[in-house]
Motif scaffolding. Sequence first.
Motif: not given
Length: 1021
Positions: A868-886
């Motif tokens: 997902d790409i939101t108004w504030r973050t980019v969400r990445i699924r990595s190694n079975g969990y979600m990582v949110s990057l500003a």
Amino acid sequence: MDLIRTIQDRLSNMSKRGLFLTMLGVAAAVAGLVSLVMWIAFLDTSSKKPVSIAVLAPASGRAADQGESIRRGVELLVQQVNKAGGIGGHPLAVLRIDDGDDPVQAKAAAEKAAASDVIGVIGHASGAAARAAAEVYAARGIPALTPATAQQEALPADPWLFRTTFDETFETRFLANYVRNVVGEKTVSIIHSGSPRDEALSTVFDEVLQRFGTKVLFRWAYDPAAAGLDQDIERIAADINDKKLIGAVFVLGDAEAAGRIVAGLRKGGVRNKVVGLRALATDAFRASLANHWKGEGSVGAALNGTLVSAPMLLDTAGERAQRFRNGYIEKFGASPDWLAGYAFDGARLLSETYRGLSSAERQPGSVRKALRDALAAMNRVDKAFPGINGPQYFDARGVSAAPAWIGQYDGIEMISALTQLSPIREEGVANYLQELIAGRALYVNDRFMYKTNVVFAGVKVDKVSAMDTKANTVDLDLTIWFRWRGDINPQDVVFTNAVTPIKLEHPEREGQDGDMLYRSYRVHGKFFRNYSQVSRAYGTQLVGLSFHHRILNRNNLMYVSDVLGMDLGSGGTLQEQLKKSRMSISEGDGGNSVKALLAGLSGGMVNADPLVDMMMRAHVLAGLSGWEIERAWVSQEASLQGSSGDPTFVGFGKPLPSFSLIDMGMILKPDGFKARDAFPADSFIYFAIFSLVGSVLASLLDRKDRGQFWRMQTLVLRAVTWPLLLVSVGNLILDYALANFSTSAIDAIYFVYETLWWIVPARIVTISLERFLWVPIESRTNRKIPNVIRMLSSFVVYALAACGVVAFVMGQTLTSLLATSGVLAMIIGLAVQANIANIFSGVVLNIERPFKVGDFVKIGGIAGQIKDITWRTVRIRSNGYMVSLANGKVSEAEVHNYSSAKGAYTGLIIHADPSHDPVQVVELLKHSLVGVKEFIAGEDPEGGGTTEGAEIHFAGVECIGGHWVARYNIRFSIKHMGRMRFATDEVWTRIWHAFNEAGIVWKPLSEDSPDPADTPMPVRA
């Protein structure tokens, strides 16, 4: 089942357009069925039993013209009631019966009315007919209201007949007192018919005059049915001239005979003042005068100066009476007389009293008795019915306590006399003797009455400008004038709705004609709008002014609207207007004489609101754009004011001072199309049903994505049905609120209604952006539009709608709002600057688009798939969990996108014993890796042609950890990086089995050997 299957087959074979049209047809049929049920259950007044009233009035004979006035007054009320939805959904109906103005025929007519299902009776033009019918009303138990009068001595104690006007004996004494003590006539002559009624009234008139020393010089009797009546009138006129009789001539008789006598007197050269009772204040009298006029000059000249008593004068009446007059003119093309007004009021009293009954009281067996009891209970002023001529209530004999007025003909126009008599309350403690000596009171009909000075007041609006909705004010340029007699200062007034006090100090013009004084003033001031409770539609504005005398109350001074001075009269001579009306009538209904006369008196076809016409011709709204005049009036009202401690009005028996107030008002409505002006109120119910069904259909079709064609159709359906639903439901709610809610609640509802006119289009625009911009872009690019873009576009649309609400609904300027918003945005921006940086970084990322949702990337040290790409973050699924990057960090980091090419390349390094033949090992590896499902074929990134599966190269022999080993490089392309682990697992498994079967010795790597996973991964262009 076969029918259902056939329908399904036909629907499946239809084109999209045909299917949509079929759905619209089904929806229309459903809406039509619901509308039909609604109409039958609630709106169909024709299918409901009507509430009927009977009108018993002469339709033929000498009194036919008076009967026509009565019928017209009732018909106007019926039209207005039914236009407003009837009485509880039931239409109001009229049963018309000709009573012939004859006692015998009136009794038969009353029997016919009593045998029907009418709830009550309105009618009778004469007291004789009313008295005869009263026996039937009492015997059959049916309430009746009559404008006809009767002599006080002849009034029976009848509980079922209510007389809406005062009795003739009172009226005769009142007129005699006025002629002697106000007009000052020293001698009077009487002309009356030979009927017992006229004989008795002439005696009453004579007795009152004798009490004050006034002589009745002569009395002439005539037979109204005699063939030689014209000769008798000529003889009477000759007697008056030959004997040089002075003083007034009192004419007694019905309207037909009185008109004939006055015409004969004027033709015979009699110039004495003519006085008469209420019969001379009817249209029937003027019609008779016009029909028998054969003298020189105009009919207006013959009528001029005639003094009459009347139950109602329109120039002394209030705004309610002006609305009645305008409605009457609009319907019948002529001005009403007092008979029409009292018939209208009687029918209104009967219908409104019925409306207030309970359902049990409305039952056929009890409704008439309940109505009679309700009418009888109106026996005090505090229980009075608000009639068009003031409070309507009855004494113990069922006779109205309405006041008597003195009118005077100015040409063909009936206007108020310059002095009126108003009763002093019996429980008052005023010094009557002192009032009599000062000439401010008279003793009339066994009670004291004030001599009230009448001042003709006129108001001419020159300009309306500078309407301030926030301050609720408007600027008015006016001309105000007064015409009066006597030593008073009528210009000493208080403007009740002026923002700042206005004094009339320096007249623009003034003059004197005999003892008549005149002053005119120019006024420019700021006045409050909506200053009274006058009935008006919401969204319209009441603009105008009202004023009363500063110190003189209604007992001493009465303002009346100057109808003639404001050019609101008929204009022209009666003969000229009759000629015009007869020409028009002869082309239409064959020349009905009364209709011709009334149209003639009003100048042919009369506009329903001549004051509006005059204002429009004068362009009074030139300084106020966007508005038009709906209706206007100048009326005289009675206004109760506080005593302010004045001992004259403080104490037992001393009522609060009532001031005569002139009210000049205009109802302004927005200049533009309004649905309520174009469609009946009931039609909004049907519009609401059809639009609601259409909206439901659009929602049902959107529950499943069926493609762009259906998106387009449902959007158009919403664009049509949502505004229609808003118009219909909004008008229905506002109409209900106007009748039942407080002003603050109405304002809140209207605010919501106007706000929705901005929100609904904004919603339609956001749906349009989604369906015709973002979805097509996604389908063409195979990339998902980030939510930040969608949210930003929607925010802009709704922000513009909010600005529209602030500017056009709240009436506020946007400059201050934007300035305030800028400061607030600065403060918030400093507080959330990191988030703002992330938002703008998100915008940059969406413009450059280094990746999209679903891509496999490596950002910094994080590898995985974009979710997902939101108004504030980019969400990445990595190694079975979600990582949110500003977004700010993502825009600054090194981004590896493994999904932007046709495949992702990776590789392995294999070490084996160098004693084995490299060619044999390479072939073994190639065969073992054939059919790996994760491999894809593609172009060699180094330009070496195409590959099928893996590429295997012998890289030579090297020494690792003190051991010589043979090195083999394996490169292969997989579908995406998400499958790398599965691919390497399968490759290692296949190689391990192949080496073991071939007996090839593995050489394990030392700790210093590089990890194959860290080798660079070339990708295809």
